[in-house]
Design a protein around this motif. Structure first.
Motif, PDB file in Angstrom:
ATOM      1  N   LEU A   3      14.397  19.439  32.188  1.00  0.00           N
ATOM      2  CA  LEU A   3      15.634  19.642  32.952  1.00  0.00           C
ATOM      3  C   LEU A   3      16.782  20.046  32.030  1.00  0.00           C
ATOM      4  O   LEU A   3      17.549  20.959  32.332  1.00  0.00           O
ATOM      5  CB  LEU A   3      16.027  18.369  33.695  1.00  0.00           C
ATOM      6  CG  LEU A   3      15.346  18.037  34.998  1.00  0.00           C
ATOM      7  CD1 LEU A   3      15.845  16.701  35.526  1.00  0.00           C
ATOM      8  CD2 LEU A   3      15.578  19.123  36.032  1.00  0.00           C
ATOM      9  N   VAL A   4      16.899  19.360  30.906  1.00  0.00           N
ATOM     10  CA  VAL A   4      18.003  19.623  29.982  1.00  0.00           C
ATOM     11  C   VAL A   4      17.855  20.991  29.326  1.00  0.00           C
ATOM     12  O   VAL A   4      18.824  21.753  29.218  1.00  0.00           O
ATOM     13  CB  VAL A   4      18.104  18.496  28.927  1.00  0.00           C
ATOM     14  CG1 VAL A   4      19.045  18.866  27.797  1.00  0.00           C
ATOM     15  CG2 VAL A   4      18.549  17.200  29.584  1.00  0.00           C
ATOM     16  N   LYS A   5      16.635  21.329  28.885  1.00  0.00           N
ATOM     17  CA  LYS A   5      16.430  22.551  28.102  1.00  0.00           C
ATOM     18  C   LYS A   5      16.238  23.811  28.931  1.00  0.00           C
ATOM     19  O   LYS A   5      16.668  24.886  28.535  1.00  0.00           O
ATOM     20  CB  LYS A   5      15.211  22.395  27.189  1.00  0.00           C
ATOM     21  CG  LYS A   5      15.430  21.453  26.042  1.00  0.00           C
ATOM     22  CD  LYS A   5      14.306  21.548  25.030  1.00  0.00           C
ATOM     23  CE  LYS A   5      13.304  20.466  25.295  1.00  0.00           C
ATOM     24  NZ  LYS A   5      12.197  20.444  24.342  1.00  0.00           N
ATOM     25  N   ASP A   6      15.561  23.675  30.071  1.00  0.00           N
ATOM     26  CA  ASP A   6      15.084  24.862  30.784  1.00  0.00           C
ATOM     27  C   ASP A   6      15.816  25.174  32.081  1.00  0.00           C
ATOM     28  O   ASP A   6      15.432  26.107  32.787  1.00  0.00           O
ATOM     29  CB  ASP A   6      13.596  24.707  31.108  1.00  0.00           C
ATOM     30  CG  ASP A   6      12.756  24.518  29.862  1.00  0.00           C
ATOM     31  OD1 ASP A   6      13.148  25.008  28.794  1.00  0.00           O
ATOM     32  OD2 ASP A   6      11.700  23.850  29.959  1.00  0.00           O
ATOM     33  N   CYS A   7      16.847  24.407  32.411  1.00  0.00           N
ATOM     34  CA  CYS A   7      17.514  24.596  33.702  1.00  0.00           C
ATOM     35  C   CYS A   7      18.980  24.951  33.528  1.00  0.00           C
ATOM     36  O   CYS A   7      19.588  24.680  32.496  1.00  0.00           O
ATOM     37  CB  CYS A   7      17.404  23.320  34.542  1.00  0.00           C
ATOM     38  SG  CYS A   7      15.714  22.937  35.043  1.00  0.00           S
ATOM     39  N   GLU A   8      19.524  25.558  34.579  1.00  0.00           N
ATOM     40  CA  GLU A   8      20.959  25.846  34.639  1.00  0.00           C
ATOM     41  C   GLU A   8      21.654  24.666  35.305  1.00  0.00           C
ATOM     42  O   GLU A   8      21.199  24.164  36.335  1.00  0.00           O
ATOM     43  CB  GLU A   8      21.196  27.114  35.462  1.00  0.00           C
ATOM     44  CG  GLU A   8      22.653  27.452  35.624  1.00  0.00           C
ATOM     45  CD  GLU A   8      22.869  28.641  36.538  1.00  0.00           C
ATOM     46  OE1 GLU A   8      23.981  28.752  37.083  1.00  0.00           O
ATOM     47  OE2 GLU A   8      21.944  29.453  36.723  1.00  0.00           O
ATOM     48  N   TRP A   9      22.756  24.234  34.711  1.00  0.00           N
ATOM     49  CA  TRP A   9      23.512  23.084  35.208  1.00  0.00           C
ATOM     50  C   TRP A   9      24.871  23.556  35.692  1.00  0.00           C
ATOM     51  O   TRP A   9      25.598  24.224  34.946  1.00  0.00           O
ATOM     52  CB  TRP A   9      23.694  22.063  34.092  1.00  0.00           C
ATOM     53  CG  TRP A   9      22.438  21.346  33.721  1.00  0.00           C
ATOM     54  CD1 TRP A   9      21.318  21.882  33.153  1.00  0.00           C
ATOM     55  CD2 TRP A   9      22.172  19.965  33.896  1.00  0.00           C
ATOM     56  NE1 TRP A   9      20.370  20.923  32.970  1.00  0.00           N
ATOM     57  CE2 TRP A   9      20.871  19.725  33.409  1.00  0.00           C
ATOM     58  CE3 TRP A   9      22.910  18.907  34.403  1.00  0.00           C
ATOM     59  CZ2 TRP A   9      20.303  18.473  33.429  1.00  0.00           C
ATOM     60  CZ3 TRP A   9      22.342  17.653  34.419  1.00  0.00           C
ATOM     61  CH2 TRP A   9      21.039  17.443  33.939  1.00  0.00           C
ATOM     62  N   LYS A  10      25.219  23.213  36.941  1.00  0.00           N
ATOM     63  CA  LYS A  10      26.512  23.601  37.498  1.00  0.00           C
ATOM     64  C   LYS A  10      27.193  22.380  38.110  1.00  0.00           C
ATOM     65  O   LYS A  10      26.690  21.794  39.074  1.00  0.00           O
ATOM     66  CB  LYS A  10      26.338  24.680  38.565  1.00  0.00           C
ATOM     67  CG  LYS A  10      27.647  25.149  39.141  1.00  0.00           C
ATOM     68  CD  LYS A  10      27.455  26.203  40.192  1.00  0.00           C
ATOM     69  CE  LYS A  10      28.812  26.570  40.769  1.00  0.00           C
ATOM     70  NZ  LYS A  10      28.701  27.411  41.931  1.00  0.00           N
ATOM     71  N   TRP A  11      28.351  21.990  37.547  1.00  0.00           N
ATOM     72  CA  TRP A  11      29.123  20.851  38.060  1.00  0.00           C
ATOM     73  C   TRP A  11      29.776  21.256  39.368  1.00  0.00           C
ATOM     74  O   TRP A  11      30.340  22.355  39.483  1.00  0.00           O
ATOM     75  CB  TRP A  11      30.173  20.443  37.046  1.00  0.00           C
ATOM     76  CG  TRP A  11      30.909  19.197  37.424  1.00  0.00           C
ATOM     77  CD1 TRP A  11      32.091  19.120  38.095  1.00  0.00           C
ATOM     78  CD2 TRP A  11      30.502  17.851  37.166  1.00  0.00           C
ATOM     79  NE1 TRP A  11      32.450  17.792  38.266  1.00  0.00           N
ATOM     80  CE2 TRP A  11      31.487  17.000  37.703  1.00  0.00           C
ATOM     81  CE3 TRP A  11      29.406  17.280  36.546  1.00  0.00           C
ATOM     82  CZ2 TRP A  11      31.409  15.616  37.628  1.00  0.00           C
ATOM     83  CZ3 TRP A  11      29.323  15.906  36.463  1.00  0.00           C
ATOM     84  CH2 TRP A  11      30.323  15.089  37.002  1.00  0.00           C
ATOM     85  N   THR A  12      29.701  20.389  40.373  1.00  0.00           N
ATOM     86  CA  THR A  12      30.242  20.717  41.679  1.00  0.00           C
ATOM     87  C   THR A  12      30.527  19.435  42.456  1.00  0.00           C
ATOM     88  O   THR A  12      30.270  18.339  41.991  1.00  0.00           O
ATOM     89  CB  THR A  12      29.246  21.621  42.455  1.00  0.00           C
ATOM     90  OG1 THR A  12      29.870  22.112  43.631  1.00  0.00           O
ATOM     91  CG2 THR A  12      27.982  20.869  42.815  1.00  0.00           C
ATOM     92  N   THR A  13      31.059  19.622  43.641  1.00  0.00           N
ATOM     93  CA  THR A  13      31.226  18.522  44.588  1.00  0.00           C
ATOM     94  C   THR A  13      30.351  18.824  45.793  1.00  0.00           C
ATOM     95  O   THR A  13      30.416  19.914  46.355  1.00  0.00           O
ATOM     96  CB  THR A  13      32.704  18.383  45.020  1.00  0.00           C
ATOM     97  OG1 THR A  13      33.497  18.175  43.859  1.00  0.00           O
ATOM     98  CG2 THR A  13      32.882  17.229  45.972  1.00  0.00           C
ATOM     99  N   GLU A  14      29.516  17.871  46.163  1.00  0.00           N
ATOM    100  CA  GLU A  14      28.589  18.041  47.279  1.00  0.00           C
ATOM    101  C   GLU A  14      28.753  16.839  48.199  1.00  0.00           C
ATOM    102  O   GLU A  14      28.517  15.694  47.791  1.00  0.00           O
ATOM    103  CB  GLU A  14      27.154  18.132  46.751  1.00  0.00           C
ATOM    104  CG  GLU A  14      26.126  18.407  47.796  1.00  0.00           C
ATOM    105  CD  GLU A  14      26.177  19.825  48.335  1.00  0.00           C
ATOM    106  OE1 GLU A  14      25.808  19.997  49.508  1.00  0.00           O
ATOM    107  OE2 GLU A  14      26.604  20.750  47.618  1.00  0.00           O
ATOM    108  N   GLY A  15      29.170  17.089  49.428  1.00  0.00           N
ATOM    109  CA  GLY A  15      29.342  15.987  50.375  1.00  0.00           C
ATOM    110  C   GLY A  15      30.332  14.932  49.902  1.00  0.00           C
ATOM    111  O   GLY A  15      30.167  13.752  50.172  1.00  0.00           O
TER     112      GLY A  15
END
Length: 100
Positions: A10-22
């Motif tokens: 998850l840390v190395k191979d994924c894109e992380w986007k901070w957001t607000t959900e619900g």
């Protein structure tokens, strides 16, 4: 629960986007196949206190530290930063189940 290897992916191979959900702060994490998961910044529990809600996410893995069995690997994040590290197992952290 995810393994250490799954958290590292998850840390190395994924894109992380901070957001607000619900109404909850956290990260949308998306892999190369466009699979995604929302990880809320649910904080953690220390004793009877719930702290850092909306600021930090702390998620347990099923993997114990190899030298110190009182510690386990965790996925930890805040806005702009995410990592895999270890914490003492008496802390109350979130659990996110995975399926094959």
């Amino acid at each position: 629960m995810p393994t250490l290897q799954e958290l590292e992916a998850l840390v190395k191979d994924c894109e992380w986007k901070w957001t607000t959900e619900g109404g909850h702060e956290g990260y949308w994490v998306t892999d190369a196949n466009s699979n995604s998961i929302f990880l809320p910044a649910a904080g953690c529990r220390v004793g009877s206190s719930l702290i850092y809600v909306g600021m930090y996410g702390n998620y347990w893995s099923s993997s114990l530290h190899t030298s110190y069995s009182y510690r386990a690997y965790t996925l930890n994040f805040t806005r702009g930063y995410h990592c895999v590290c270890t914490f003492e197992r008496f802390y109350g952290q979130s659990v996110r189940l995975v399926t094959e």
